[in-house]
Write a protein that holds these residues in place. Structure first.
Motif, PDB file in Angstrom:
ATOM      1  N   UNK A 294       7.219 -13.118  10.422  1.00  0.00           N
ATOM      2  CA  UNK A 294       6.529 -11.859  11.138  1.00  0.00           C
ATOM      3  C   UNK A 294       6.399 -12.327  12.724  1.00  0.00           C
ATOM      4  N   UNK A 295       7.291 -12.145  13.380  1.00  0.00           N
ATOM      5  CA  UNK A 295       7.247 -12.423  15.117  1.00  0.00           C
ATOM      6  C   UNK A 295       6.293 -11.380  15.673  1.00  0.00           C
ATOM      7  N   UNK A 296       5.545 -10.533  15.031  1.00  0.00           N
ATOM      8  CA  UNK A 296       4.997  -9.571  16.067  1.00  0.00           C
ATOM      9  C   UNK A 296       3.510  -9.443  15.801  1.00  0.00           C
ATOM     10  N   UNK A 297       2.876 -10.580  15.502  1.00  0.00           N
ATOM     11  CA  UNK A 297       1.548 -10.601  15.248  1.00  0.00           C
ATOM     12  C   UNK A 297       0.929 -10.216  16.744  1.00  0.00           C
ATOM     13  N   UNK A 298       0.197  -8.945  16.834  1.00  0.00           N
ATOM     14  CA  UNK A 298      -0.154  -8.655  18.190  1.00  0.00           C
ATOM     15  C   UNK A 298      -1.502  -8.071  18.390  1.00  0.00           C
ATOM     16  N   UNK A 299      -2.455  -8.209  17.165  1.00  0.00           N
ATOM     17  CA  UNK A 299      -3.833  -7.827  17.170  1.00  0.00           C
ATOM     18  C   UNK A 299      -4.697  -8.048  16.272  1.00  0.00           C
ATOM     19  N   UNK A 300      -5.787  -8.087  16.306  1.00  0.00           N
ATOM     20  CA  UNK A 300      -6.876  -8.628  15.295  1.00  0.00           C
ATOM     21  C   UNK A 300      -6.671  -7.762  14.076  1.00  0.00           C
ATOM     22  N   UNK A 301      -6.711  -6.441  14.237  1.00  0.00           N
ATOM     23  CA  UNK A 301      -6.648  -5.577  13.083  1.00  0.00           C
ATOM     24  C   UNK A 301      -5.559  -6.132  11.893  1.00  0.00           C
TER      25      UNK A 301
END
Length: 220
Positions: free
Chosen positions: A94-101
């Motif tokens: 997964x290349x799009x880890x972009x926020x804590x939620x």
């Protein structure tokens, strides 16, 4: 253009940059492509594919994987937090880890499923307010929080601002990865992957140059 042409250009870019042959993973971006085109690339022995939509990937990759062992599917589009469960089930990276939620949801699903996709943190290198990604000055704290959740990101990803020279963004991402001991860099697309390879990309994302133009009218 086509798969063989892109492979040759990647090989030449690796050599020009003094990098080992095969050090760059080509992600063939198969989103919204007709099945026949994807099957032709599968038949050519390609193993890494990129998708932007969880639901679309769910509808096609389980069957293709069954007939093509060794295929890896990369999520390169935004992941809604409520799609964390199928994302962990389906994707190898997964290349799009972009926020804590999203980090919390992924950590929960990785724990429950016992399956650990490679994770890349998406960095908003242009500090664009409308774009997803962690701002550069927030990256250290975000990585610390990820580690506290039990996540171990393997790299960083960026999409440079449209219309700008991508080189400063590639160089910034490389420096950030070095600063945090992250080995992988997901950067570079059809128009600029050779420049990205020169700056250390380990994963490049190429779609239409391999498959041909997309027909979004057929998208589900």
């Amino acid at each position: 253009m086509g798969l063989d042409d892109i492979r040759r250009r990647i090989s030449a870019a690796e050599q020009a940059a003094g990098r080992a042959a095969g050090s760059v993973t080509l992600i063939a971006v198969s989103k919204v492509q007709p099945a026949a085109r994807v099957e032709a690339v599968l038949a050519a022995g390609h193993t890494d594919f990129g998708e932007n939509y969880v639901q679309e990937a769910q509808g096609k990759w389980p069957g293709w994987r069954a007939s093509h062992p060794g295929v890896k599917v990369h999520m390169i589009g935004p992941v809604q937090s409520n799609k964390a469960k199928p994302a962990v089930q389906l994707f190898d990276a997964i290349h799009t880890l972009d926020r804590m939620t999203l980090a919390r949801k992924l950590a929960q699903q990785i724990d429950e499923q016992g399956r650990t996709p490679d994770l890349f943190v998406q960095v908003n290198t242009g500090d664009e307010p409308q774009k997803a990604g962690i701002l550069t000055d927030e990256l250290p704290g975000f990585l610390t929080s990820c580690h506290e959740l039990g996540l171990s990101p393997q790299g960083l990803m960026c999409i440079p601002p449209e219309g700008q020279d991508p080189l400063p963004h590639f160089r910034l991402l490389r420096q950030l990865a070095q600063d945090h001991g992250l080995p992988n860099l997901s950067m570079g697309m059809s128009a600029d992957f050779e420049a990205a390879i020169a700056e250390g990309a380990t994963h490049v994302r190429v779609g239409s140059a391999i498959f041909g133009a997309r027909d979004y009218g057929t998208a589900g």
